[in-house]
Every structure is written in structure tokens, then in C-alpha cells.
Motif scaffolding. Structure first.
Motif, short mmCIF file in Angstrom:
data_model
loop_
_atom_site.label_atom_id
_atom_site.label_comp_id
_atom_site.label_asym_id
_atom_site.label_seq_id
_atom_site.Cartn_x
_atom_site.Cartn_y
_atom_site.Cartn_z
N GLY A 74 -3.97 14.45 -9.68
CA GLY A 74 -3.25 13.18 -9.60
C GLY A 74 -2.97 12.81 -8.16
O GLY A 74 -2.74 13.69 -7.31
N PHE A 75 -3.01 11.51 -7.87
CA PHE A 75 -2.68 11.01 -6.53
C PHE A 75 -1.85 9.75 -6.68
O PHE A 75 -2.07 8.94 -7.59
N ASP A 76 -0.87 9.58 -5.80
CA ASP A 76 -0.09 8.35 -5.80
C ASP A 76 0.38 8.05 -4.38
O ASP A 76 0.56 8.96 -3.55
N LEU A 77 0.53 6.76 -4.10
CA LEU A 77 1.01 6.32 -2.80
C LEU A 77 1.85 5.06 -2.99
O LEU A 77 1.50 4.19 -3.79
N HIS A 78 2.97 4.98 -2.29
CA HIS A 78 3.82 3.80 -2.35
C HIS A 78 4.23 3.38 -0.94
O HIS A 78 4.43 4.23 -0.06
N ARG A 79 4.37 2.07 -0.77
CA ARG A 79 4.88 1.53 0.48
C ARG A 79 6.39 1.73 0.53
O ARG A 79 7.08 1.60 -0.47
N LEU A 80 6.91 2.08 1.71
CA LEU A 80 8.34 2.24 1.91
C LEU A 80 8.92 0.96 2.50
O LEU A 80 8.36 0.40 3.45
N GLU A 81 10.03 0.51 1.92
CA GLU A 81 10.71 -0.70 2.39
C GLU A 81 12.20 -0.43 2.53
O GLU A 81 12.77 0.40 1.82
N PRO A 82 12.87 -1.14 3.48
CA PRO A 82 14.31 -0.95 3.67
C PRO A 82 15.11 -1.33 2.43
O PRO A 82 14.68 -2.13 1.60
N ASN A 83 16.28 -0.69 2.30
CA ASN A 83 17.27 -1.03 1.28
C ASN A 83 16.80 -0.80 -0.15
O ASN A 83 17.25 -1.47 -1.08
#
Length: 225
Positions: A74-83
Motif C-alpha cells: 500500500g502507498f498513500d500521500l497527502h498534501r499538508l496544509e495549515p490549520n
């Protein structure tokens, strides 16, 4: 996950309050140390809705051959955003950024689910829990974990072992690794001796190294019961 960041609902994740003490953990007063609290499990009605919704999609998939063992990645990636909250393995990690996703954005649980589904030869997490479905908005990923484990047992398999790697520049996960691993073992119904968790930086390279995203890889071995 980048293309299937739309998933899961509640369980028993644990939240941690941000640190207010910057010195060594031993010198911090108890009030300044992270506090852990359980998050509410989903209601029976929510659990029933989850099962009823995606059962047709799972039923349509071919039954996996009765092999002595099966391997999934399995692979996953998410963008990080403030708050936004940063949820990893069902644990709320203190950080000034969190994962942007349709669900809670739990990168670790998402890739573990995909690894189990992949080993069983079933559709990926984005097909079973699409981000086009408003019911998964902000959903807790533990619901999807429990469903993946249920499908594993129904197919006649149990977890042999699991090896997961988290990739993120910040924050440092060493203070939370055992809590994350413990919660992962609980969701899998697995002994800690067969669940391994590693965390690595990306040496300040690309979006991962610049603290703009977080990723995870997971490999599972399923054994015939």
C-alpha cells in the motif's frame, strides 16, 4: 492518498494535546506533557451504513484463490496544509499542518487498508470508499481499517506480519511511534511482534522534504488460516 484521499469514519483513535514545554520530557511538569484522549467510536447506525454501502462492490470482486499466503503493498500521500489536524495511525499529532483530504487524511491507515485489499485482490480504497460520497467527508479511517480486517478474515486469512514506513520531514514522530503502533495493533487485532513501524525524513528533498506533504508505504503478508 493522492487519488483515493476519500475514506473512513470513526473508531478509537487517541488525541494528543500540543506540548507547551520545550525542555526534556522528564523536566516538563505533568500539565505541559501531551495528554491522550480517546476519540468516540462510530455509532451502530454509521457502521451499518458503511457495510450496506460498499458490500455490493466487494461482492462483485472475484474470490481470491486459496493460496497459502498472499502479499500486498500500500502507498498513500497527502498534501499538508495549515490549520488542519494531523492524524497518523488514528493518533492526533501536534503540528501546525495537517492532511488535506476528503476523510480524516490518515496516511498510515489508508495505505495499510490498501495493502490488505491488494493482498486479497480486491478494489482499492478509493473505489470502495470514493471521495464523491459525502458520507466519507471528514470520516475516521478506523472504519475502513475494520472493514479491511473483516474482509481478510472472511477470505480465510490472518495477518502474518506488517511493515510500514512513514515519510515526513516534520514533526519528529519518535515520541508518538509506540502509541501509533499500539493503536494500529488494536485495529488489526494483531500482536505487536508482527507489526513494525518506521519513520523517515526525506532529507529536505521535494514536497516531502519541504514539509508540504506526507507519505507512507506498507507491506503485509497474509497467511491462510
Amino acid at each position: 492518498m493522492a487519488t483515493a484521499s476519500s475514506l473512513f469514519l470513526g473508531s478509537s483513535p487517541i488525541s494528543t494535546a500540543p506540548r507547551t514545554c520545550t525542555g526534556p520530557a522528564a523536566s516538563c511538569p505533568p500539565s505541559a506533557r501531551p495528554s491522550l484522549r480517546l476519540r468516540q467510536r462510530p455509532s451502530p447506525a454509521v457502521a451499518a451504513a458503511v457495510q450496506a454501502e460498499h458490500q455490493p462492490a466487494v461482492a462483485a470482486a472475484p474470490k481470491p484463490p486459496a493460496l497459502p499466503f498472499r502479499v500486498g503493498h500500500g502507498f498513500d500521500l497527502h498534501r499538508l496544509e495549515p490549520n488542519l489536524p494531523l492524524i497518523i495511525g488514528g493518533i492526533n499529532i501536534p503540528h501546525d499542518r495537517g492532511c488535506e483530504a476528503h476523510s480524516d487524511g490518515d496516511v498510515l491507515l489508508h495505505c495499510v487498508v490498501d495493502a490488505i485489499l491488494g493482498a486479497l485482490g480486491l478494489p482499492d480504497i478509493g473505489q470502495i470508499f470514493p471521495d464523491s460520497d459525502p458520507r466519507w467527508k471528514g470520516a475516521d479511517s478506523s472504519v475502513f481499517m475494520r472493514e479491511a480486517v473483516k474482509l481478510m478474515h472472511e477470505a480465510g486469512y490472518e495477518l502474518g506480519n506488517l511493515d510500514a514506513t512513514l515519510i515526513l520531514q516534520k514533526p519528529k514522530l519518535s515520541p508518538f511511534k509506540e502509541t501509533i503502533r499500539s493503536n494500529l495493533c488494536d485495529l488489526l487485532g494483531a500482536d505487536p511482534s508482527v507489526v513494525n513501524l518506521k519513520a523517515k525524513t526525506h532529507e529536505k528533498v521535494d514536497s516531502l522534504g519541504e514539509n508540504r506533504s506526507i507519505a507512507a508505504h506498507t507491506v503485509v503478508l497474509l497467511m491462510r488460516k
